[in-house]
Design a protein around this motif. Sequence first.
Motif, short mmCIF file in Angstrom:
data_model
loop_
_atom_site.label_atom_id
_atom_site.label_comp_id
_atom_site.label_asym_id
_atom_site.label_seq_id
_atom_site.Cartn_x
_atom_site.Cartn_y
_atom_site.Cartn_z
N GLY A 122 0.80 -1.21 0.00
CA GLY A 122 0.00 0.00 0.00
C GLY A 122 0.84 1.27 0.00
N ASN A 123 2.08 1.15 0.42
CA ASN A 123 2.99 2.30 0.46
C ASN A 123 3.81 2.46 -0.82
OD1 ASN A 123 2.26 3.23 3.04
ND2 ASN A 123 3.58 1.71 4.00
N VAL A 124 3.65 1.57 -1.77
CA VAL A 124 4.37 1.68 -3.04
C VAL A 124 3.67 2.75 -3.88
CG1 VAL A 124 5.01 0.49 -5.18
CG2 VAL A 124 5.14 -0.72 -2.99
N PRO A 125 4.40 3.79 -4.27
CA PRO A 125 3.75 4.84 -5.06
C PRO A 125 3.48 4.37 -6.49
CG PRO A 125 6.08 5.32 -4.81
CD PRO A 125 5.80 4.09 -3.99
N PRO A 126 2.47 4.94 -7.13
CA PRO A 126 2.20 4.58 -8.52
C PRO A 126 3.30 5.13 -9.42
CG PRO A 126 0.78 6.37 -7.83
CD PRO A 126 1.53 5.94 -6.62
N PRO A 127 3.45 4.56 -10.59
CA PRO A 127 4.46 5.08 -11.53
C PRO A 127 4.15 6.54 -11.90
CG PRO A 127 3.58 2.98 -12.29
CD PRO A 127 2.75 3.40 -11.12
N LYS A 128 5.20 7.30 -12.19
CA LYS A 128 5.03 8.70 -12.60
C LYS A 128 4.12 8.77 -13.82
CE LYS A 128 9.09 10.85 -10.77
NZ LYS A 128 10.00 11.96 -10.93
N GLY A 129 3.21 9.73 -13.78
CA GLY A 129 2.32 9.95 -14.90
C GLY A 129 1.06 9.12 -14.87
#
Length: 89
Positions: free
Chosen positions: A76-83
């Motif tokens: 849940g703490n993994v950020p989504p890819p840029k964009g």
Amino acid sequence: MQQMCQGPSGKASFDVQTPMRFDNAYYRNLIARRGLLTSDQTLYGGGGLQDNLVEMYSTDGEAFARDFAKAMVKMGNVPPPKGMPVENV
């Protein structure tokens, strides 16, 4: 199980013993060579770390639940890819 997955609904429970409960029965099924996912069944029995985890989780449901909860928090703490568009809550 495979016939159920290939049937009209394409759905099968991960285990037939406790299909409505989130527990460690999946690991007991892997040891009994009744794993639902071919990839998991193939990985178990190769003698690596995963074998130790499967065997531990098959006998210790509390360890499975604890480690699963930790893994979900980490994921849940993994950020989504840029964009990638995200939903603001």
